[in-house]
Design a protein around this motif. Structure first.
Motif, PDB file in Angstrom:
ATOM      1  N   MET A 162       0.836  -1.209   0.000  1.00 43.53           N
ATOM      2  CA  MET A 162       0.000   0.000   0.000  1.00 43.53           C
ATOM      3  C   MET A 162       0.871   1.259   0.000  1.00 43.53           C
ATOM      4  SD  MET A 162      -3.234  -0.687  -0.087  1.00 43.53           S
ATOM      5  CE  MET A 162      -3.898   0.856   0.419  1.00 43.53           C
ATOM      6  N   ILE A 163       1.961   1.245   0.766  1.00 46.00           N
ATOM      7  CA  ILE A 163       2.860   2.401   0.812  1.00 46.00           C
ATOM      8  C   ILE A 163       3.476   2.641  -0.564  1.00 46.00           C
ATOM      9  CG2 ILE A 163       5.050   3.249   1.764  1.00 46.00           C
ATOM     10  CD1 ILE A 163       4.228   1.908   4.419  1.00 46.00           C
ATOM     11  N   GLU A 164       3.902   1.569  -1.215  1.00 44.83           N
ATOM     12  CA  GLU A 164       4.466   1.694  -2.563  1.00 44.83           C
ATOM     13  C   GLU A 164       3.431   2.266  -3.527  1.00 44.83           C
ATOM     14  OE1 GLU A 164       6.065  -2.059  -3.880  1.00 44.83           O
ATOM     15  OE2 GLU A 164       7.262  -2.265  -2.039  1.00 44.83           O
ATOM     16  N   MET A 165       2.200   1.765  -3.439  1.00 43.01           N
ATOM     17  CA  MET A 165       1.140   2.253  -4.319  1.00 43.01           C
ATOM     18  C   MET A 165       0.844   3.733  -4.064  1.00 43.01           C
ATOM     19  SD  MET A 165      -1.380  -1.092  -4.256  1.00 43.01           S
ATOM     20  CE  MET A 165      -2.816  -0.153  -4.643  1.00 43.01           C
ATOM     21  N   MET A 166       0.806   4.134  -2.810  1.00 48.35           N
ATOM     22  CA  MET A 166       0.537   5.536  -2.482  1.00 48.35           C
ATOM     23  C   MET A 166       1.672   6.423  -2.981  1.00 48.35           C
ATOM     24  SD  MET A 166      -2.436   5.747  -1.199  1.00 48.35           S
ATOM     25  CE  MET A 166      -2.438   7.412  -0.587  1.00 48.35           C
ATOM     26  N   ASN A 167       2.918   5.947  -2.867  1.00 52.64           N
ATOM     27  CA  ASN A 167       4.057   6.711  -3.383  1.00 52.64           C
ATOM     28  C   ASN A 167       3.976   6.845  -4.894  1.00 52.64           C
ATOM     29  OD1 ASN A 167       5.156   7.157  -0.857  1.00 52.64           O
ATOM     30  ND2 ASN A 167       6.485   5.366  -0.947  1.00 52.64           N
ATOM     31  N   ASP A 168       3.547   5.781  -5.582  1.00 52.21           N
ATOM     32  CA  ASP A 168       3.406   5.820  -7.042  1.00 52.21           C
ATOM     33  C   ASP A 168       2.303   6.790  -7.463  1.00 52.21           C
ATOM     34  OD1 ASP A 168       5.412   3.961  -7.257  1.00 52.21           O
ATOM     35  OD2 ASP A 168       4.070   2.255  -7.650  1.00 52.21           O
ATOM     36  N   LEU A 169       1.231   6.866  -6.686  1.00 48.75           N
ATOM     37  CA  LEU A 169       0.109   7.740  -7.026  1.00 48.75           C
ATOM     38  C   LEU A 169       0.403   9.207  -6.743  1.00 48.75           C
ATOM     39  CD1 LEU A 169      -2.856   5.564  -5.745  1.00 48.75           C
ATOM     40  CD2 LEU A 169      -2.339   6.123  -8.123  1.00 48.75           C
ATOM     41  N   GLY A 170       1.290   9.477  -5.809  1.00 48.31           N
ATOM     42  CA  GLY A 170       1.657  10.859  -5.507  1.00 48.31           C
ATOM     43  C   GLY A 170       0.906  11.402  -4.301  1.00 48.31           C
ATOM     44  N   SER A 171       1.210  12.651  -3.994  1.00 50.60           N
ATOM     45  CA  SER A 171       0.704  13.251  -2.761  1.00 50.60           C
ATOM     46  C   SER A 171      -0.784  13.607  -2.815  1.00 50.60           C
ATOM     47  CB  SER A 171       1.509  14.501  -2.425  1.00 50.60           C
ATOM     48  OG  SER A 171       1.341  15.462  -3.446  1.00 50.60           O
ATOM     49  N   LEU A 172      -1.372  13.626  -4.005  1.00 52.29           N
ATOM     50  CA  LEU A 172      -2.785  13.996  -4.092  1.00 52.29           C
ATOM     51  C   LEU A 172      -3.731  12.809  -3.874  1.00 52.29           C
ATOM     52  CD1 LEU A 172      -2.615  16.485  -7.078  1.00 52.29           C
ATOM     53  CD2 LEU A 172      -2.662  16.989  -4.644  1.00 52.29           C
TER      54      LEU A 172
END
Length: 184
Positions: A162-172
């Motif tokens: 999940m952390i990797e996915m959130m980093n890939d999606l960006g801060s928004l």
């Protein structure tokens, strides 16, 4: 009017609830306190609900004598019952606390080892774990105290993903709970 066995049965029910709640809440009342409460409950059962509001002064000596004889007859049973229930509730609470502390230690070690920032909220049968996903997001999951090791094996890799996915999606990007009014 109830007979002695019915009074005893009713007192046991009332005392079970009081003792369980008292131990659960952390109060450390003595056996004598609960026996006294049993006497009070018996008084209310025999003389009526309105003790202290008029009926106290209108007691008949026959009612008082009935109360005393009934209490003297069932007191040993009440004392025995209070001791048993108190011991059972306290030992159950102690087992739960040991299980909670053991599980929390395992959770802290596993999550710290994984290098995650976390917050643990202990609950009765499980721990609520919040892990920071990014600057503005957290991920919340539950770890059962009975299945701590299995739950951790399953959850920690999922959180890392999940952390990797959130980093890939960006801060928004954010993760939000679905609301009942949203029509999907």
């Amino acid at each position: 009017m109830m007979d002695t066995a019915e009074y005893l049965m009713e007192l046991k029910k009332l005392l079970n609830d009081v003792i369980r709640e008292s131990v659960k809440s952390g109060c450390d009342n003595s056996e004598a306190d609960f026996v006294d409460r049993g006497r009070y409950y018996l008084e209310r059962l025999i003389l009526g609900e309105y003790i202290g509001r008029g009926k106290f002064f209108n007691r008949r000596s026959k009612d008082q004598a009935n109360l005393e004889s009934t209490w003297n007859e069932i007191r040993p049973e009440v004392e025995k019952h209070v001791a048993e229930v108190l011991k059972k509730c306290r030992s159950k609470k102690m087992v739960t606390e040991i299980r909670q502390l053991t599980a929390q230690t395992q959770i802290k070690e596993a999550i710290t080892e994984a290098g995650l920032k976390y917050l643990i909220i202990p609950q009765t049968y499980r721990a609520k774990v919040a892990v920071r996903l990014g600057k503005n997001n957290k991920f919340v999951f539950y770890i059962s105290y009975k299945r701590t090791a299995e739950d951790l094996e399953r959850c920690i890799p999922a959180v890392k993903t999940m952390i990797e996915m959130m980093n890939d999606l960006g801060s928004l990007a954010s993760i939000q709970k679905m609301q009942p009014y949203e029509n999907w």
